[in-house]
Design a protein around this motif. Structure first.
Motif, PDB file in Angstrom:
ATOM      1  N   UNK A  22       0.913  -1.235  -0.097  1.00  0.00           N
ATOM      2  CA  UNK A  22       0.029   0.123   0.166  1.00  0.00           C
ATOM      3  C   UNK A  22       0.900   1.259   0.078  1.00  0.00           C
ATOM      4  N   UNK A  23       1.825   1.213   0.822  1.00  0.00           N
ATOM      5  CA  UNK A  23       2.882   2.475   0.778  1.00  0.00           C
ATOM      6  C   UNK A  23       3.120   2.672  -0.500  1.00  0.00           C
ATOM      7  N   UNK A  24       3.677   1.639  -1.428  1.00  0.00           N
ATOM      8  CA  UNK A  24       4.410   1.718  -2.552  1.00  0.00           C
ATOM      9  C   UNK A  24       3.542   2.187  -3.454  1.00  0.00           C
ATOM     10  N   UNK A  25       2.212   1.647  -3.440  1.00  0.00           N
ATOM     11  CA  UNK A  25       1.104   2.475  -4.186  1.00  0.00           C
ATOM     12  C   UNK A  25       0.879   3.961  -4.101  1.00  0.00           C
ATOM     13  N   UNK A  26       0.894   4.342  -2.746  1.00  0.00           N
ATOM     14  CA  UNK A  26       0.713   5.666  -2.450  1.00  0.00           C
ATOM     15  C   UNK A  26       2.098   6.472  -2.805  1.00  0.00           C
ATOM     16  N   UNK A  27       3.232   6.065  -2.723  1.00  0.00           N
ATOM     17  CA  UNK A  27       4.381   6.855  -3.255  1.00  0.00           C
ATOM     18  C   UNK A  27       4.227   6.778  -4.566  1.00  0.00           C
ATOM     19  N   UNK A  28       3.978   5.797  -5.605  1.00  0.00           N
ATOM     20  CA  UNK A  28       3.594   5.795  -6.800  1.00  0.00           C
ATOM     21  C   UNK A  28       2.702   7.196  -7.399  1.00  0.00           C
TER      22      UNK A  28
END
Length: 181
Positions: A22-28
């Motif tokens: 989820x953090x990776x998605x938010x960062x992207x």
């Protein structure tokens, strides 16, 4: 006891993995948002300077791996590309790292009439200004692209127009290619 420990460990790992994903998605998404904001900013500023210079069109050509790309050339709506080694006023500007200015493009060696032929547009006056960044004192300036103004409403681009265009190119280069971004 050990079965319960393994279940808890597996559950904790699954939660950690989900949170990481989820953090990776938010960062992207944050990065995409920054990119969209930058593209909107560039488009807005190009249109404003186009109006100040009383031009019909303004396109920002970005250099990448020996090719120049105009993502949304003003008046066309679809992407264009040309090789730096190719025959066009934009390519000449990128190669020489100098301003290219002409009163009537059709009488200028190096003008590529292909886009005009495809669109029915008639290019007359052209002003191309390189986006240059001085990397270090005493080094050659790095070229990032070219800003192109087409068809001055009053006829020919003046020395004042060239100076305004250079100031815009310097501003855009500092804003877009700053190491602080």
């Amino acid at each position: 006891c050990s079965k319960l420990f393994l279940k808890r460990k597996a559950y904790a790992f699954k939660q950690w993995h989900r949170n990481t994903y989820l953090q990776t998605l938010v960062d992207r998404e944050k990065q995409r948002n920054v990119q969209r904001q930058l593209e909107s900013f560039i488009l807005y500023v190009c249109q404003e300077v186009r109006d100040v210079l009383e031009s019909d069109r303004c396109s920002l050509w970005m250099l990448d791996d020996g090719k120049l790309y105009a993502q949304q050339p003003d008046g066309l709506g679809s992407a264009l590309s040309t090789s730096v080694s190719g025959t066009s006023l934009v390519a000449e500007c990128a190669r020489t790292k100098e301003v290219v200015h002409t009163k009537d493009a059709y009488y200028t060696e190096g003008f590529n009439q292909q886009v005009d032929q495809l669109t029915g547009y008639r290019t007359k006056s052209v002003l191309c200004i390189p986006l240059l960044q001085k990397v270090a004192p005493g080094t050659m300036k790095k070229i990032h692209g070219v800003v192109q103004f087409v068809n001055k409403f009053g006829g020919e681009y003046s020395i004042e127009d060239m100076e305004c265009g250079r100031a815009f190119a310097a501003f855009l280069t500092a804003r877009v290619f700053s190491e602080d971004l």
